[in-house]
Design an enzyme around this catalytic site. Structure first.
Site, PDB file in Angstrom:
ATOM      1  N   ARG A 114       0.853  -1.179   0.000  1.00 28.19           N
ATOM      2  CA  ARG A 114       0.000   0.000   0.000  1.00 28.19           C
ATOM      3  C   ARG A 114       0.901   1.244   0.000  1.00 28.19           C
ATOM      4  O   ARG A 114       1.959   1.254   0.654  1.00 28.19           O
ATOM      5  CB  ARG A 114      -0.847  -0.027   1.269  1.00 28.19           C
ATOM      6  CG  ARG A 114      -1.828   1.102   1.448  1.00 28.19           C
ATOM      7  CD  ARG A 114      -2.961   1.009   0.501  1.00 28.19           C
ATOM      8  NE  ARG A 114      -4.120   1.771   0.953  1.00 28.19           N
ATOM      9  CZ  ARG A 114      -5.131   2.037   0.143  1.00 28.19           C
ATOM     10  NH1 ARG A 114      -5.141   1.652  -1.122  1.00 28.19           N
ATOM     11  NH2 ARG A 114      -6.184   2.716   0.603  1.00 28.19           N
ATOM     12  N   THR A 393      -9.434   0.158  -9.674  1.00 31.56           N
ATOM     13  CA  THR A 393      -8.589  -0.847  -9.094  1.00 31.56           C
ATOM     14  C   THR A 393      -8.620  -2.048 -10.009  1.00 31.56           C
ATOM     15  O   THR A 393      -9.455  -2.136 -10.871  1.00 31.56           O
ATOM     16  CB  THR A 393      -9.153  -1.157  -7.698  1.00 31.56           C
ATOM     17  OG1 THR A 393      -9.154   0.058  -6.979  1.00 31.56           O
ATOM     18  CG2 THR A 393      -8.393  -2.214  -6.968  1.00 31.56           C
ATOM     19  N   SER A 464      -7.766   0.723   3.340  1.00 35.40           N
ATOM     20  CA  SER A 464      -8.202   0.273   2.023  1.00 35.40           C
ATOM     21  C   SER A 464      -9.364  -0.701   2.166  1.00 35.40           C
ATOM     22  O   SER A 464      -9.590  -1.261   3.241  1.00 35.40           O
ATOM     23  CB  SER A 464      -7.025  -0.431   1.349  1.00 35.40           C
ATOM     24  OG  SER A 464      -7.433  -1.076   0.165  1.00 35.40           O
TER      25      SER A 464
HETATM   26  O1  DON Z   1      -7.937   0.957  -1.505  1.00 30.79           O
HETATM   27  C1  DON Z   1      -9.109   1.206  -1.701  1.00 30.79           C
HETATM   28  O2  DON Z   1     -10.011   0.745  -1.041  1.00 30.79           O
HETATM   29  C2  DON Z   1      -9.468   2.107  -2.869  1.00 30.79           C
HETATM   30  N1  DON Z   1      -8.362   2.972  -3.171  1.00 30.79           N
HETATM   31  C3  DON Z   1      -9.866   1.271  -4.036  1.00 30.79           C
HETATM   32  C4  DON Z   1     -10.292   2.113  -5.199  1.00 30.79           C
HETATM   33  C5  DON Z   1     -11.079   1.379  -6.174  1.00 30.79           C
HETATM   34  O3  DON Z   1     -11.361   0.216  -6.045  1.00 30.79           O
HETATM   35  C6  DON Z   1     -11.557   2.141  -7.321  1.00 30.79           C
HETATM   36  N2  DON Z   1     -12.175   1.264  -8.236  1.00 30.79           N
HETATM   37  N3  DON Z   1     -13.146   1.078  -8.701  1.00 30.79           N
END
Ligand code: DON
Length: 595
Positions: A114, A393, A464
């Site tokens: 992370r 993501t 996260s």
């Molecule tokens: O780490 C996290 O929970 C977010 N930064 C994830 C972001 C994410 O999944 C965006 N996608 N659709």
């Protein structure tokens, strides 16, 4: 007055106060659920190993390693670097992620890569003079980025658990960047749509637009990234020093310092990926390993599974109102806990063990009423036992023929992160700072709130929702590798795919296809994908008091893009220990590739 009569009178009185019709207080399905996904879709099949990721070329890069005799970690690292080239939307070297690794002997570890907050990051940076949170600072531009962790994480995995060298595992990514790849129509359209956002940053305009809004990318044209190829070659030659020191580091730090950002050369030089214990839960005899803090994913999935295990979900019916009502109540409670308790375990105490206890969830669900929602104001975080010790993501799932498996979720946070690219190095930087609590009470872009445990602070990792997960069957054999993108919906998506496989007996393609539900405590509504609930179910949920909404985050009709890999152990194939089934979510253009 007898108890029975009293109860009946109370029930009659309550009925008068309720909407016209209230379903009987029962867990039995009151209507047929929508056919989970009408015809049963057919998953990919292979006998030697498989990679499932958001892009076919990235899955193929991983399989190239398996064919060379590499293991699942070699394949995962090749896929990770290739995603940084062919899926710049979320694949990255300027972001971070989490990796769960299962060894053939069944031992499991995780690599937390992370991003962490630059040493100069404080809460004040994201507040204006009146003390109001300026959300845009954490979402776009140079203040939005944490120190990238992907390169450190992938290389740590390769050095400690891989068998091939850097030269080999990075070759496909470098080839894809230097020679280019045909632009899929989805990516061509996406880049054209984002012209204005990209043109705001000179390097992004240069790399990811054609100079003018009217010059469009066309599907199928070759997309070459020469500077990115050079950046990858520096990593290939020098390892982590090829990114965190030397030319790439000085390009990142120089451009951040020039433009009011926080990341400096020391932040980069000091970045470390961290090996951590997984969070492990049992579910109906299966064992589920997922990511612990600073991700909330593993804890939340363990809590949701603990709640689901108390009911016969299959008998209640796939997405019947009875099931949706119960799962919605569990999700609200779990997200209330997430908001209160989660943080970076190296900086705050997180009561992981208390939260994942089966008894704790039993207590949390004690107020469940099958005929009515629990009043919103009374749903708050619980008090777990404090243990003494302590939108974009991408997910990819990998398994090899030895029983080794890797589950990775990686992100820049939003699609193309902060939209800032590094001039001369050719990659996007993340906007992960938005996952911190900028100020208590101010939700992030996914509507998630939190407490002082997740405030911006130097070197801290932001909480996260990423949930890379590996499931073993009741015999202790590898069974399912799963994860998804989608902000807060990552948790509920991953949870539901696990239930689809274990409770509803779906094949992996069907399990990632089936319609999804989501509740995250705040906002108060229960969201469903457009095809996830029948009209009867919606009506019956409203009668129980739910605010039911189609879509999430202001109207996204569907979400998730899960990438699942099912491993089975055929009894009737002597000499063949396991076979692989891949399920790539039809909500996007990912691919399962096996051999
Ligand atoms: O780490 C996290 O929970 C977010 N930064 C994830 C972001 C994410 O999944 C965006 N996608 N659709």
């Amino acid at each position: 007055m007898g108890r029975a009569l009293g109860g009946a009178l109370l029930f009659a009185a309550a009925t008068l106060l309720l909407p016209a019709w209230t379903p009987a207080p029962t867990d039995a399905p009151t209507e047929p659920g929508p056919a989970a996904a009408a015809p049963e879709p057919v998953p990919e099949y292979a006998e030697n190993g498989m990679v499932v990721s958001a892009k076919r070329a990235a899955s193929a890069a991983g399989v190239e390693m398996l064919r060379k005799g590499g293991n699942a970690v070699d394949a995962a690292v090749a896929t990770g670097f290739a995603l940084a080239v062919v899926h710049p939307f979320a694949g990255n070297i300027g972001g971070g992620g989490f990796m769960v690794i299962r060894q053939p002997d069944g031992s499991v570890t995780t690599i937390d890569h992370r991003e962490d907050a630059p040493s100069g990051a404080t809460q004040e940076v994201y507040l204006n003079d009146e003390g109001t949170a300026v959300r845009s600072r954490s979402r776009r531009g140079y203040l939005a980025s944490g120190v990238p962790g992907t390169v450190a994480g992938l290389l740590k995995a390769l050095e400690e658990h891989g068998t091939l060298d850097r030269e080999t595992v990075m070759a496909p990514a470098i080839r894809l960047a230097a020679e280019g790849f045909p632009l899929p129509h989805t990516m061509a359209e996406d880049l054209n749509d984002r012209y204005d956002a990209f043109a705001a940053f000179p390097a992004t305009k240069q790399y990811f637009t054609k100079g003018r809004a009217s010059n469009k990318y066309r599907p199928g044209e070759q997309f070459v990234q020469n500077d990115l190829a050079q950046t990858l070659r520096r990593i290939q030659e020098r390892g982590r020093d090829g990114f965190y020191e030397g030319k790439t580091a000085s390009l990142i730090a120089g451009q951040f310092q020039e433009n009011g950002g926080l990341i400096d050369e020391q932040d980069l030089a000091e970045y470390e990926a961290v090996e951590r214990e997984p969070v492990t839960a049992s579910y109906r005899g299966y064992t589920v390993h997922s990511m612990g803090p600073p991700s909330s994913g593993g804890v939340a999935i363990a809590q949701l599974l603990n709640a689901a295990e108390m009911k016969d979900i299959d008998r209640m019916g796939f997405n019947s109102s009875a099931t949706a009502h119960y799962l919605g109540e569990a999700m609200r409670r779990v997200f209330a806990d997430r908001a209160k308790w989660l943080g970076d375990p190296d900086h705050v105490e997180v009561p992981t063990e208390g939260l994942v206890q089966k008894d704790y969830m039993r207590r949390r669900m004690a107020s469940f009423d099958s005929s009515r929602i629990t009043p919103t104001d009374s749903v708050r975080a619980g008090e777990p036992m404090l243990a003494r010790e302590s939108m974009e993501t991408s997910h990819y799932s990998v398994a090899d023929s030895s029983g080794m498996a890797v589950s990775v979720t990686t992100t820049l946070n939003s699609g193309y992160g902060s939209k800032v690219m590094i001039d001369g190095a050719g990659f996007f930087m993340n906007n992960e700072m938005n996952d911190f609590v900028l100020k208590p009470g101010v939700p992030n872009q996914f509507g998630l709130s939190g407490t002082e445990r997740n405030l911006v602070a130097p070197d801290r990792r932001m909480v996260s929702s990423m949930s890379p997960t590996i499931v073993e069957d009741p015999q202790g054999r590898l069974s399912l590798i799963i994860g998804a993108p989608g902000g807060s919906t990552i948790i509920t998506t991953t949870f539901q795919v696990i239930m689809n496989v274990i409770d509803h007996g779906m094949n992996v393609e069907q399990a990632v296809t089936a319609g999804r539900l989501h509740h995250q405590w705040k906002p108060r509504h229960l969201s469903y994908e457009e095809f996830a609930l029948s009209r009867d179910a919606v009506r019956n949920l409203r009668a129980r008091g739910w605010e039911v909404t189609e879509g999430v985050f202001g109207g996204n009709p569907r979400w998730g893009r899960a990438q699942g890999l099912r491993v089975k152990h055929p009894a009737d194939r002597p000499g063949l220990e396991r076979v692989f089934y891949g399920g790539s979510d039809p909500r996007a253009d990912g691919a399962a590739v096996g051999f």
